[in-house]
Design a protein around this motif. Structure first.
Motif, PDB file in Angstrom:
ATOM      1  N   ASN A 125       0.859  -1.191   0.000  1.00  0.00           N
ATOM      2  CA  ASN A 125       0.000   0.000   0.000  1.00  0.00           C
ATOM      3  C   ASN A 125       0.893   1.238   0.000  1.00  0.00           C
ATOM      4  O   ASN A 125       1.201   1.795   1.037  1.00  0.00           O
ATOM      5  CB  ASN A 125      -0.890   0.023   1.246  1.00  0.00           C
ATOM      6  N   ALA A 126       1.337   1.646  -1.174  1.00  0.00           N
ATOM      7  CA  ALA A 126       2.297   2.743  -1.231  1.00  0.00           C
ATOM      8  C   ALA A 126       1.741   3.991  -1.899  1.00  0.00           C
ATOM      9  O   ALA A 126       2.395   5.005  -1.944  1.00  0.00           O
ATOM     10  CB  ALA A 126       3.547   2.290  -1.967  1.00  0.00           C
ATOM     11  N   ASP A 127       0.536   3.926  -2.429  1.00  0.00           N
ATOM     12  CA  ASP A 127      -0.021   5.112  -3.074  1.00  0.00           C
ATOM     13  C   ASP A 127      -1.287   5.555  -2.336  1.00  0.00           C
ATOM     14  O   ASP A 127      -1.541   5.124  -1.214  1.00  0.00           O
ATOM     15  CB  ASP A 127      -0.275   4.847  -4.568  1.00  0.00           C
ATOM     16  N   ASN A 128      -2.091   6.386  -2.967  1.00  0.00           N
ATOM     17  CA  ASN A 128      -3.282   6.913  -2.292  1.00  0.00           C
ATOM     18  C   ASN A 128      -4.406   5.892  -2.163  1.00  0.00           C
ATOM     19  O   ASN A 128      -5.209   5.972  -1.238  1.00  0.00           O
ATOM     20  CB  ASN A 128      -3.793   8.155  -3.027  1.00  0.00           C
ATOM     21  N   ASP A 129      -4.496   4.961  -3.102  1.00  0.00           N
ATOM     22  CA  ASP A 129      -5.520   3.922  -3.031  1.00  0.00           C
ATOM     23  C   ASP A 129      -4.954   2.733  -2.280  1.00  0.00           C
ATOM     24  O   ASP A 129      -4.003   2.094  -2.727  1.00  0.00           O
ATOM     25  CB  ASP A 129      -5.962   3.508  -4.441  1.00  0.00           C
ATOM     26  N   VAL A 130      -5.527   2.448  -1.126  1.00  0.00           N
ATOM     27  CA  VAL A 130      -5.028   1.362  -0.288  1.00  0.00           C
ATOM     28  C   VAL A 130      -6.189   0.424   0.053  1.00  0.00           C
ATOM     29  O   VAL A 130      -7.355   0.749  -0.173  1.00  0.00           O
ATOM     30  CB  VAL A 130      -4.372   1.891   1.010  1.00  0.00           C
ATOM     31  N   LYS A 131      -5.840  -0.733   0.591  1.00  0.00           N
ATOM     32  CA  LYS A 131      -6.903  -1.631   1.022  1.00  0.00           C
ATOM     33  C   LYS A 131      -6.530  -2.304   2.326  1.00  0.00           C
ATOM     34  O   LYS A 131      -5.360  -2.418   2.675  1.00  0.00           O
ATOM     35  CB  LYS A 131      -7.236  -2.655  -0.055  1.00  0.00           C
ATOM     36  N   ALA A 132      -7.544  -2.712   3.024  1.00  0.00           N
ATOM     37  CA  ALA A 132      -7.403  -3.514   4.230  1.00  0.00           C
ATOM     38  C   ALA A 132      -8.357  -4.691   4.091  1.00  0.00           C
ATOM     39  O   ALA A 132      -9.366  -4.604   3.403  1.00  0.00           O
ATOM     40  CB  ALA A 132      -7.739  -2.694   5.466  1.00  0.00           C
ATOM     41  N   SER A 133      -7.996  -5.793   4.720  1.00  0.00           N
ATOM     42  CA  SER A 133      -8.827  -6.993   4.662  1.00  0.00           C
ATOM     43  C   SER A 133      -9.235  -7.385   6.072  1.00  0.00           C
ATOM     44  O   SER A 133      -8.524  -7.098   7.037  1.00  0.00           O
ATOM     45  CB  SER A 133      -8.055  -8.129   3.984  1.00  0.00           C
ATOM     46  N   PHE A 134     -10.386  -8.049   6.159  1.00  0.00           N
ATOM     47  CA  PHE A 134     -10.955  -8.401   7.463  1.00  0.00           C
ATOM     48  C   PHE A 134     -11.488  -9.824   7.419  1.00  0.00           C
ATOM     49  O   PHE A 134     -12.346 -10.142   6.596  1.00  0.00           O
ATOM     50  CB  PHE A 134     -12.091  -7.444   7.835  1.00  0.00           C
ATOM     51  N   ILE A 135     -10.974 -10.661   8.311  1.00  0.00           N
ATOM     52  CA  ILE A 135     -11.536 -11.987   8.539  1.00  0.00           C
ATOM     53  C   ILE A 135     -12.444 -11.858   9.756  1.00  0.00           C
ATOM     54  O   ILE A 135     -12.052 -11.264  10.770  1.00  0.00           O
ATOM     55  CB  ILE A 135     -10.436 -13.030   8.801  1.00  0.00           C
ATOM     56  N   ILE A 136     -13.652 -12.402   9.647  1.00  0.00           N
ATOM     57  CA  ILE A 136     -14.610 -12.311  10.753  1.00  0.00           C
ATOM     58  C   ILE A 136     -15.187 -13.698  11.021  1.00  0.00           C
ATOM     59  O   ILE A 136     -15.662 -14.366  10.100  1.00  0.00           O
ATOM     60  CB  ILE A 136     -15.755 -11.331  10.415  1.00  0.00           C
ATOM     61  N   PHE A 137     -15.124 -14.113  12.276  1.00  0.00           N
ATOM     62  CA  PHE A 137     -15.777 -15.344  12.725  1.00  0.00           C
ATOM     63  C   PHE A 137     -16.896 -14.961  13.679  1.00  0.00           C
ATOM     64  O   PHE A 137     -16.685 -14.186  14.620  1.00  0.00           O
ATOM     65  CB  PHE A 137     -14.802 -16.254  13.471  1.00  0.00           C
ATOM     66  N   TYR A 138     -18.074 -15.519  13.451  1.00  0.00           N
ATOM     67  CA  TYR A 138     -19.181 -15.316  14.391  1.00  0.00           C
ATOM     68  C   TYR A 138     -20.112 -16.515  14.287  1.00  0.00           C
ATOM     69  O   TYR A 138     -20.550 -16.883  13.192  1.00  0.00           O
ATOM     70  CB  TYR A 138     -19.949 -14.030  14.063  1.00  0.00           C
ATOM     71  N   GLU A 139     -20.410 -17.126  15.450  1.00  0.00           N
ATOM     72  CA  GLU A 139     -21.182 -18.366  15.478  1.00  0.00           C
ATOM     73  C   GLU A 139     -20.502 -19.379  14.552  1.00  0.00           C
ATOM     74  O   GLU A 139     -19.297 -19.547  14.622  1.00  0.00           O
ATOM     75  CB  GLU A 139     -22.641 -18.100  15.093  1.00  0.00           C
ATOM     76  N   ASP A 140     -21.251 -20.002  13.646  1.00  0.00           N
ATOM     77  CA  ASP A 140     -20.634 -20.987  12.749  1.00  0.00           C
ATOM     78  C   ASP A 140     -20.383 -20.399  11.358  1.00  0.00           C
ATOM     79  O   ASP A 140     -20.240 -21.120  10.379  1.00  0.00           O
ATOM     80  CB  ASP A 140     -21.515 -22.238  12.642  1.00  0.00           C
ATOM     81  N   LYS A 141     -20.307 -19.071  11.277  1.00  0.00           N
ATOM     82  CA  LYS A 141     -20.097 -18.406   9.986  1.00  0.00           C
ATOM     83  C   LYS A 141     -18.713 -17.772   9.949  1.00  0.00           C
ATOM     84  O   LYS A 141     -18.171 -17.359  10.972  1.00  0.00           O
ATOM     85  CB  LYS A 141     -21.152 -17.305   9.765  1.00  0.00           C
ATOM     86  N   LYS A 142     -18.163 -17.689   8.753  1.00  0.00           N
ATOM     87  CA  LYS A 142     -16.870 -17.048   8.542  1.00  0.00           C
ATOM     88  C   LYS A 142     -16.979 -16.132   7.331  1.00  0.00           C
ATOM     89  O   LYS A 142     -17.720 -16.413   6.377  1.00  0.00           O
ATOM     90  CB  LYS A 142     -15.783 -18.102   8.325  1.00  0.00           C
ATOM     91  N   HIS A 143     -16.255 -15.025   7.382  1.00  0.00           N
ATOM     92  CA  HIS A 143     -16.334 -14.020   6.321  1.00  0.00           C
ATOM     93  C   HIS A 143     -14.941 -13.471   6.044  1.00  0.00           C
ATOM     94  O   HIS A 143     -14.108 -13.368   6.958  1.00  0.00           O
ATOM     95  CB  HIS A 143     -17.244 -12.861   6.749  1.00  0.00           C
ATOM     96  N   LEU A 144     -14.707 -13.068   4.801  1.00  0.00           N
ATOM     97  CA  LEU A 144     -13.474 -12.386   4.411  1.00  0.00           C
ATOM     98  C   LEU A 144     -13.845 -11.241   3.480  1.00  0.00           C
ATOM     99  O   LEU A 144     -14.499 -11.462   2.458  1.00  0.00           O
ATOM    100  CB  LEU A 144     -12.511 -13.350   3.708  1.00  0.00           C
ATOM    101  N   TYR A 145     -13.459 -10.036   3.871  1.00  0.00           N
ATOM    102  CA  TYR A 145     -13.755  -8.848   3.066  1.00  0.00           C
ATOM    103  C   TYR A 145     -12.477  -8.086   2.756  1.00  0.00           C
ATOM    104  O   TYR A 145     -11.612  -7.937   3.627  1.00  0.00           O
ATOM    105  CB  TYR A 145     -14.723  -7.914   3.807  1.00  0.00           C
ATOM    106  N   HIS A 146     -12.374  -7.585   1.520  1.00  0.00           N
ATOM    107  CA  HIS A 146     -11.290  -6.703   1.114  1.00  0.00           C
ATOM    108  C   HIS A 146     -11.933  -5.342   0.848  1.00  0.00           C
ATOM    109  O   HIS A 146     -12.797  -5.220  -0.023  1.00  0.00           O
ATOM    110  CB  HIS A 146     -10.611  -7.220  -0.154  1.00  0.00           C
ATOM    111  N   LEU A 147     -11.522  -4.332   1.604  1.00  0.00           N
ATOM    112  CA  LEU A 147     -12.153  -3.020   1.524  1.00  0.00           C
ATOM    113  C   LEU A 147     -11.164  -1.954   1.072  1.00  0.00           C
ATOM    114  O   LEU A 147     -10.005  -1.935   1.517  1.00  0.00           O
ATOM    115  CB  LEU A 147     -12.745  -2.639   2.881  1.00  0.00           C
ATOM    116  N   LYS A 148     -11.648  -1.046   0.224  1.00  0.00           N
ATOM    117  CA  LYS A 148     -10.809   0.004  -0.347  1.00  0.00           C
ATOM    118  C   LYS A 148     -10.916   1.290   0.477  1.00  0.00           C
ATOM    119  O   LYS A 148     -11.993   1.649   0.947  1.00  0.00           O
ATOM    120  CB  LYS A 148     -11.234   0.301  -1.784  1.00  0.00           C
ATOM    121  N   PHE A 149      -9.774   1.963   0.564  1.00  0.00           N
ATOM    122  CA  PHE A 149      -9.684   3.256   1.234  1.00  0.00           C
ATOM    123  C   PHE A 149      -8.911   4.216   0.333  1.00  0.00           C
ATOM    124  O   PHE A 149      -8.155   3.798  -0.532  1.00  0.00           O
ATOM    125  CB  PHE A 149      -8.950   3.131   2.572  1.00  0.00           C
TER     126      PHE A 149
END
Length: 195
Positions: A125-149
């Protein structure tokens, strides 16, 4: 003895030839990348929970290399009711060594069950457009999101997703609200993304 001297002489000549040849060749540099494994545990209505997070090609934002190594993050959550794993095997690893900090993980409890949020970013992430990712566990569900900033030159950042609610539609409302609040309060400075 004469045969031994011939063999020794041949070996010596071969070694000199190989040394001369190697002095004209380029050698690949061996770079050792860091990895980390963290363990966390807690109790909730699902009993004892054990979280393990493994990160390969963990980067240091203060010194290179920042890219070019195979990146992978594996997160597993186990308890008496379920066992689940998310593997992020980055296809774009040449630009995205993983910036992961254990202190950034957070937990929120809903209806007697803890949700775990595991954020990570990228040293690429070296320029103005960057991203962060989030792994989320809740109950028996799992999620992965890649979000832009978008981060301006002063280091002030803001979420740059057109329809965040649509992107996060698989999350229960309380988790979605918690994540959006964190994104708008904790992810406002470039230091969250690269150091």
């Amino acid at each position: 003895m004469k045969n031994f001297q011939n063999i020794t002489g041949s070996v010596f000549k071969t070694l000199i030839f190989l040394l001369m040849l190697s002095s004209q060749s380029a050698f690949a540099q061996i770079v050792h990348t860091d990895s980390i494994e963290i363990h966390k545990g807690w109790k909730d209505k699902n009993g004892e929970n054990k979280l393990v997070v493994n990160v390969n090609a963990l980067c240091n934002p203060d010194k290179p290399p920042f890219d070019g190594h195979k990146t992978k993050i594996v997160a597993s959550l186990k308890n008496k009711k379920f066992n689940q794993t998310i593997v992020f095997d980055d296809k774009n690893y040449q630009m995205e060594m993983i910036l992961f900090r254990e202190k950034d993980i957070w937990f929120t409890e809903y209806h007697g069950t803890k949700a775990v949020f595991i954020p990570f970013s990228y040293c690429g992430n070296a320029d103005n457009d960057v991203k962060a990712s989030f792994i989320i566990f809740y109950e028996d569900k799992k999620h992965l999101y890649h979000l832009k900033f978008y981060c301006d030159d002063a280091g002030d950042c803001k979420l740059n997703e057109k329809d965040l609610h649509l992107k996060l539609k698989a999350l229960p409302k309380e988790l979605k609200d918690n994540l959006i609040k964190k994104l708008k309060t904790n992810y406002t400075k470039g230091s969250q993304f690269w150091g």
